[in-house]
Design a protein around this motif. Sequence first.
Motif, mmCIF file in Angstrom:
data_model
loop_
_atom_site.group_PDB
_atom_site.id
_atom_site.type_symbol
_atom_site.label_atom_id
_atom_site.label_comp_id
_atom_site.label_asym_id
_atom_site.label_seq_id
_atom_site.Cartn_x
_atom_site.Cartn_y
_atom_site.Cartn_z
ATOM 1 N N LEU A 533 0.541 -0.850 -0.127
ATOM 2 C CA LEU A 533 -0.059 -0.551 0.164
ATOM 3 C C LEU A 533 1.310 1.302 0.442
ATOM 4 O O LEU A 533 0.433 2.145 -0.518
ATOM 5 N N MET A 534 2.047 0.907 0.561
ATOM 6 C CA MET A 534 2.753 2.417 1.246
ATOM 7 C C MET A 534 3.546 1.887 -0.401
ATOM 8 O O MET A 534 3.246 3.669 -0.952
ATOM 9 N N ILE A 535 4.111 1.520 -0.801
ATOM 10 C CA ILE A 535 4.480 1.838 -2.672
ATOM 11 C C ILE A 535 3.974 2.878 -3.058
ATOM 12 O O ILE A 535 3.913 3.191 -4.302
ATOM 13 N N ILE A 536 1.841 2.140 -4.118
ATOM 14 C CA ILE A 536 0.723 2.060 -4.267
ATOM 15 C C ILE A 536 0.316 4.324 -4.003
ATOM 16 O O ILE A 536 0.754 4.529 -5.101
ATOM 17 N N LEU A 537 0.707 4.203 -2.343
ATOM 18 C CA LEU A 537 0.502 6.262 -2.254
ATOM 19 C C LEU A 537 1.329 6.261 -2.884
ATOM 20 O O LEU A 537 1.475 7.716 -3.808
ATOM 21 N N ILE A 538 2.753 5.908 -2.590
ATOM 22 C CA ILE A 538 4.259 6.614 -3.208
ATOM 23 C C ILE A 538 4.049 6.780 -4.727
ATOM 24 O O ILE A 538 4.265 8.229 -5.094
ATOM 25 N N ALA A 539 3.996 6.115 -5.488
ATOM 26 C CA ALA A 539 3.440 5.771 -6.966
ATOM 27 C C ALA A 539 2.915 6.718 -7.567
ATOM 28 O O ALA A 539 2.961 7.744 -8.056
ATOM 29 N N PHE A 540 1.561 6.983 -6.868
ATOM 30 C CA PHE A 540 0.954 7.586 -7.254
ATOM 31 C C PHE A 540 0.655 9.175 -7.115
ATOM 32 O O PHE A 540 0.361 10.375 -7.433
ATOM 33 N N SER A 541 1.214 9.600 -5.529
ATOM 34 C CA SER A 541 1.351 10.995 -5.070
ATOM 35 C C SER A 541 2.824 11.162 -5.910
ATOM 36 O O SER A 541 2.675 13.113 -6.665
ATOM 37 N N MET A 543 3.027 10.647 -9.116
ATOM 38 C CA MET A 543 2.477 10.537 -11.012
ATOM 39 C C MET A 543 2.122 12.009 -10.975
ATOM 40 O O MET A 543 1.607 12.919 -11.581
ATOM 41 N N PHE A 544 0.955 12.316 -9.373
ATOM 42 C CA PHE A 544 0.285 13.807 -9.889
ATOM 43 C C PHE A 544 1.071 14.954 -9.586
ATOM 44 O O PHE A 544 0.641 15.857 -10.225
ATOM 45 N N PHE A 545 2.237 14.742 -8.423
ATOM 46 C CA PHE A 545 2.876 15.620 -8.190
ATOM 47 C C PHE A 545 3.674 16.474 -9.779
ATOM 48 O O PHE A 545 3.919 17.303 -9.767
ATOM 49 N N GLY A 582 6.258 17.821 -3.101
ATOM 50 C CA GLY A 582 5.943 16.417 -2.572
ATOM 51 C C GLY A 582 4.794 16.052 -1.342
ATOM 52 O O GLY A 582 4.467 14.984 -1.514
ATOM 53 N N TRP A 583 5.423 16.567 -0.541
ATOM 54 C CA TRP A 583 4.953 15.916 0.930
ATOM 55 C C TRP A 583 3.177 16.606 0.776
ATOM 56 O O TRP A 583 2.316 15.752 1.025
ATOM 57 N N ASP A 584 2.803 17.029 0.361
ATOM 58 C CA ASP A 584 1.755 17.455 0.126
ATOM 59 C C ASP A 584 0.516 16.601 -1.015
ATOM 60 O O ASP A 584 -0.446 16.390 -0.867
ATOM 61 N N SER A 585 1.418 15.811 -2.276
ATOM 62 C CA SER A 585 0.996 15.156 -3.194
ATOM 63 C C SER A 585 0.965 14.478 -1.933
ATOM 64 O O SER A 585 -0.273 13.287 -2.597
ATOM 65 N N LEU A 587 0.608 13.412 1.324
ATOM 66 C CA LEU A 587 -0.970 13.836 2.466
ATOM 67 C C LEU A 587 -2.503 13.621 1.736
ATOM 68 O O LEU A 587 -3.017 12.594 2.064
ATOM 69 N N ARG A 588 -2.417 14.470 0.075
ATOM 70 C CA ARG A 588 -3.489 14.256 -0.165
ATOM 71 C C ARG A 588 -4.375 13.009 -0.698
ATOM 72 O O ARG A 588 -5.303 12.145 -0.913
ATOM 73 N N VAL A 589 -3.012 12.154 -1.460
ATOM 74 C CA VAL A 589 -3.442 11.164 -1.789
ATOM 75 C C VAL A 589 -3.480 10.010 -0.503
ATOM 76 O O VAL A 589 -4.796 9.332 -0.732
ATOM 77 N N TYR A 590 -3.075 10.172 0.431
ATOM 78 C CA TYR A 590 -3.808 9.666 1.464
ATOM 79 C C TYR A 590 -5.109 9.769 1.740
ATOM 80 O O TYR A 590 -5.988 9.027 2.091
ATOM 81 N N THR A 591 -5.112 10.802 2.185
ATOM 82 C CA THR A 591 -6.808 11.099 2.490
ATOM 83 C C THR A 591 -7.972 11.131 1.169
ATOM 84 O O THR A 591 -8.441 10.566 2.053
ATOM 85 N N MET A 592 -7.248 10.767 -0.091
ATOM 86 C CA MET A 592 -8.386 10.424 -1.181
ATOM 87 C C MET A 592 -8.541 8.835 -0.900
ATOM 88 O O MET A 592 -9.289 8.342 -0.689
ATOM 89 N N LEU A 593 -7.484 8.335 -0.182
ATOM 90 C CA LEU A 593 -7.628 6.956 0.118
ATOM 91 C C LEU A 593 -8.618 6.437 1.375
ATOM 92 O O LEU A 593 -9.112 5.635 0.967
#
Length: 834
Positions: A533-541, A543-545, A582-585, A587-593
């Motif tokens: 899960l952590m790998i997927i969240l970092i990957a999407f964050s 990509m959005f960044f 990068g950090w804001d991205s 956190l936003r992906v995490y809240t989307m989860l």
Amino acid sequence: MSFHHSHHSHRHRHHHDDNDQYEDPTGVEVDGLVGDGPYEMEMLGDFGRLEQQQQYTREQPQQEDSSFIMDDILLLNHFCANAFPPRDDSEEAQIAADRSWEPVHHWILNHDANEFRAAAEQRDDAGKTALHFACQFNPPKEIIDIFLSAAADIVQWPDSFGWLPIHYACAYGAATDVIQSLADAFPESKTTVDRKGRTPLHFALGTSNYNSTDVLVLLSSTGAASYPDDNGMLPLHYACAYGASEEALYVLTDAYSDAITTPDRRGRTPLHFALSNAGRKASPAAVRLLLSLNEDQVNSMNGGPLPLRVLSEHAATLKEDEEQRESVENCLKYLLAAKPDPTADFFTALQSLPSFLQERAVVMRVVQELLNEKIAQRFPTAILLLDFYMQMLVVVFYSLAVEQSINRRFGGAADTSSDTAYCIVLYAGATYFFMREIIQVFSLISLKALHIWVYEPGNWLNVMYIIYMYVITGFMTTGKGNDDYFRIGAAAAFAFIWVKFLAYLRNILIDFAVFSGGVFHVMRRLMAFLICLMIILIAFSRMFFTLFVASADCKTNPPPTAEQLDLELIEESLDIKVWCTGWDSFLRVYTMLLGEVDEDDFGGNTFAIMLFVIFMLLVVILLANVLIAIVADSYKVIQDQRAAIVFWTNRLQYIAQMDAIANGPWKSRLRTCMGMSAIDRTHNVKVTFGKDLWRRFMELFEYEVDEGVFSFEFLCSIILRICALIFIPFWIIGGAVVAGWLWPPQIRQKLFTQAVSKHSSESDKEEQLRKTQIQRLQVEIDDLREELMQELAMDRTQMVQMKSAVAERKLEIQNEMKHIKRIVTMLFEQQGSS
């Protein structure tokens, strides 16, 4: 000749060198049992050394050179030393072994009796004859018979270390008929000891592949089972160490019953040796037999080690072997079935068992009954209640103290009197837990079980809790430290306080034990999931960044000015973007989860919206459901299959701690200072204060009056019940004030005991059936023995009568022959005169 003699001199000079630590063919190292543990006996004796030496002898070429020519009289020793036993049970191995004896047969056929006797009496530098060599290699019986008929005296000749040929035969597993022939030729050899005090019976039992009951009966028939070696080890010690069969143990215990409880020089009984090799297939039967003959040895005897601790040390060395683990579990079952005394040493040994064995132990009925009995005693109950009281005081006064301290730091409050009062209570609570840990540590040190404290995570939580409480209370008392850091530390302290309170609850309530065990079990199961899960969240964050970094939206937001400090003005003037760092991205992906989504975050970017759709399908829908499935399944395993294990393991840890404290050195020293006698730790005195009185109170409410409601008996019963209803609450409250010290045992049992298993397992039922069958078999054996003794007595009488009849008949025949001789003589005389 010179080569052969020097060769054997070299072979055995090292073998019997008194300067070296002695090793012998039994694999027993006399000056200290070899292996990883103090009970483990390995086959490290002369077997390997002799194999190398014999291989060296076989590899020497039989050259024509005169320098290698050996005396004919010495060839018999040479040929016997070069024979070998079968390598395995195959027919080819047996044929090869038989062929190795052909040179011996050939030499015997080509020499007369005098030459054979002269050759058989030749000794090497170690005092070994050809018969000694022959007995090492499972010789054919006819070879031994030839030695015994032509040179009968050599069977009585010991080598330089006191070993007779029968010692070698027993050590190397010779055939039963060979040992029988050697014993018949020299009956005293069965009790002849070598320089280390060992009989042939010791040697026979010192090999793990030799369990012929016929040989054991033969060797123990003259009392050899009662002969200890220099280490004080009887043959029964050897049998248990090497995993002898149950039948072999029966032979030894019947021959010398006192061997069961006889300790060696280090205080170890045969049971200790059986448990130190509990992984062997034959060990459970040995443990069952020894305990059935004497259950008292399940406890520490004569200052020796506790058998359960020996089993724990051996179990810790086992690898992932199901058969060995099953044998160890069976040994544990027989040990606990013997009902050992519930001493502090017993509980610490139980706690030090490996996890797979401890989980098996805590679900056994006998262990659960002992734990319930212990938890309902005064001292464990008092500590439980004191822990509860201190936990509540710390929770309440810490909350008040933190609030006052923060108000003083940030609000400017000047009154510190209440802060000081609150902190005194916090210091008292931390000191209570600190003293408890110190006493527990010293108690475990006295029991030589400090490793239990070290490897228990709950103890380190207590240490962190104590240190943290002292530090944070010190900051509250002095007012020192950075205010913001103090606020953070004070908030974190609540986590320690409530986690410790939860740890307390798991010791007394099974639901909390299951919950805490379920949490840790789920966390272990979720480790791979969380990493993915952590790998997927970092990957999407990332990509959005990448889509929004350095874009126009990220550049159009200047920082707020001093006039825009009001939150509403900031929100109106500042359009916050979430993908610019990068950090804001992340956190936003995490809240989307977690379900927080705002479509304006994507700024109309088509690819970003596509990524969002993929993210919702992959993470929110798929992984979230996988998470729910893993958590539900893992917690169900704890709740359905491991609930009892989790609770009783926690209960065991608490009881072991309390028993270690209750029997720690502080108690003995206190009694000594007060001039009181020492406490017998092997037996627990049951306190029954108030037990009978409480029982009578309860009987008042169960008693039914047969007379009418206006009878005197009914009136008295009503008055007594009213008095009981008034007195009982005061009794309960007063007992609670003194931490349950004045409570009757019934209240402590009601509050803290847990129902034990009521159903026996299939293995327990089979064991009970086996015990019944053994008892019946013993009765039948006794009856059969009586019948055989009577028949033997009758047979001896008949034999005497037959001997007498044969003697009389022989005398009659002799008289008749003399009469016939006279008649024939007379006939010859008459014929000659005529």
